[in-house]
Design a protein around this motif. Structure first.
Motif, PDB file in Angstrom:
ATOM      1  N   ASN A  74      22.617   7.730  72.362  1.00  0.00           N
ATOM      2  CA  ASN A  74      22.581   6.655  71.602  1.00  0.00           C
ATOM      3  C   ASN A  74      21.299   6.144  71.271  1.00  0.00           C
ATOM      4  OD1 ASN A  74      25.474   6.617  72.139  1.00  0.00           O
ATOM      5  ND2 ASN A  74      25.322   5.326  73.911  1.00  0.00           N
ATOM      6  N   GLY A  75      21.204   5.407  70.042  1.00  0.00           N
ATOM      7  CA  GLY A  75      19.820   4.917  69.620  1.00  0.00           C
ATOM      8  C   GLY A  75      18.637   5.948  69.580  1.00  0.00           C
ATOM      9  N   LYS A 102      26.201   6.626  69.335  1.00  0.00           N
ATOM     10  CA  LYS A 102      26.225   5.341  68.916  1.00  0.00           C
ATOM     11  C   LYS A 102      24.704   4.881  68.382  1.00  0.00           C
ATOM     12  CE  LYS A 102      26.814   0.433  70.539  1.00  0.00           C
ATOM     13  NZ  LYS A 102      26.961  -0.312  71.940  1.00  0.00           N
ATOM     14  N   GLN A 103      24.747   4.180  67.407  1.00  0.00           N
ATOM     15  CA  GLN A 103      23.760   3.479  66.885  1.00  0.00           C
ATOM     16  C   GLN A 103      22.445   4.568  66.365  1.00  0.00           C
ATOM     17  OE1 GLN A 103      22.031   0.354  69.194  1.00  0.00           O
ATOM     18  NE2 GLN A 103      20.896  -0.682  67.931  1.00  0.00           N
ATOM     19  N   MET A 131      28.308   2.323  64.841  1.00  0.00           N
ATOM     20  CA  MET A 131      26.910   1.600  64.267  1.00  0.00           C
ATOM     21  C   MET A 131      26.141   2.954  63.724  1.00  0.00           C
ATOM     22  SD  MET A 131      26.000  -0.849  67.544  1.00  0.00           S
ATOM     23  CE  MET A 131      24.586  -1.580  66.911  1.00  0.00           C
ATOM     24  N   ASN A 132      26.825   3.838  62.814  1.00  0.00           N
ATOM     25  CA  ASN A 132      26.175   4.814  62.182  1.00  0.00           C
ATOM     26  C   ASN A 132      26.583   4.415  60.728  1.00  0.00           C
ATOM     27  OD1 ASN A 132      24.607   7.023  63.504  1.00  0.00           O
ATOM     28  ND2 ASN A 132      26.468   6.725  64.945  1.00  0.00           N
ATOM     29  N   GLU A 162      32.864   2.334  62.939  1.00  0.00           N
ATOM     30  CA  GLU A 162      33.020   2.511  64.382  1.00  0.00           C
ATOM     31  C   GLU A 162      34.182   3.611  64.419  1.00  0.00           C
ATOM     32  OE1 GLU A 162      33.672  -0.563  66.738  1.00  0.00           O
ATOM     33  OE2 GLU A 162      32.452  -2.023  65.532  1.00  0.00           O
TER      34      GLU A 162
END
Length: 236
Positions: A74-75, A102-103, A131-132, A162
């Motif tokens: 993520n991130g 995620k993200q 969150m992409n 999502e």
């Protein structure tokens, strides 16, 4: 030093390196260690902004790894190129059960690649892509096709930007209660592409015997009555 120790490790099962500014040197060393390690089960690299090039290094190692079941990415500013490398992991790896993305910066091309990889995978239980910047209906539908073609996907939740693909009751139950109401809200507010509505109906029919959730949606979206009737008939 940590990567060297991990390479020879025979007891550590979880390693959390989230938010530690793991750069190219660190990812290179980790990739070499992961390729050989036979005991580490969970690796968290979230919030390290590793980008596509370092994701490719890790992906090559993951293709050969036979121990990891859960990878947190993520991130990490992973884009389409990194996602394509991870798609190859899905095609070849047979131990990963959870992939958390995620993200990141994965767009439609990366999503399509991941969906193709999922069609050839029978062990992954969960992939998160919330969150992409995935906006194409084609990309979203590809995940549903992967669910139909694959062996392991029993539940899928799709909200605006999502995606959760969840395998069976073991991981699915914890998400059901909290997400049913959100699902209704997303449909009634037109925040889910209409092309995905048939799959939403199937989810509701599988999880709401009284169909009250479906009636709630249709009261606010009478334009979906025909689709609902068709899906309900085929569900019998």
């Amino acid at each position: 030093m940590l990567a060297n120790a991990l390479e020879d490790n025979a007891s550590l099962v979880t390693l959390n390196l989230g938010g530690n500014e793991v750069g190219k040197v660190g990812c290179t060393a980790l990739a070499m260690a992961i390729e050989k390690n036979e005991t580490l089960s969970v690796l968290d690299l979230g919030g390290n902004a590793i980008g596509d090039s370092n994701t490719i290094l890790l992906a090559r190692a993951l293709e050969k790894n036979t121990a990891l079941t859960d990878i947190h990415l993520n991130g990490n500013t992973i884009g389409n190129i990194g996602a394509m490398a991870l798609a190859k992991v899905l095609e070849n790896n047979r131990t990963l059960q959870f992939m958390r993305l995620k993200q990141n910066k994965i767009g439609d091309d990366g999503a399509l690649a991941l969906a193709t990889g999922l069609q050839r995978n029978d062990t992954l239980e969960y992939i998160s892509l919330n969150m992409n910047p995935i906006v194409s209906n084609v990309a979203l539908k590809a995940f549903f096709n992967a669910m139909r073609c694959g062996y392991c996907f029993a539940k899928i939740y799709v909200f605006y930007q999502e995606i959760w693909i969840i395998n069976g009751d073991r991981t699915g139950k914890q998400y059901e209660a909290s997400n049913k109401q959100r699902l209704i809200q997303k449909v009634t507010k037109r925040e889910i592409p209409d092309v995905l509505f048939p799959q939403v109906i199937r989810y509701i029919l599988n999880n709401d015997k009284n169909r009250t959730k479906l009636f709630t949606i249709l009261r606010n979206r009478p334009d979906l009555l025909v689709t609902a009737a068709q899906e309900t008939e085929s569900f019998k």
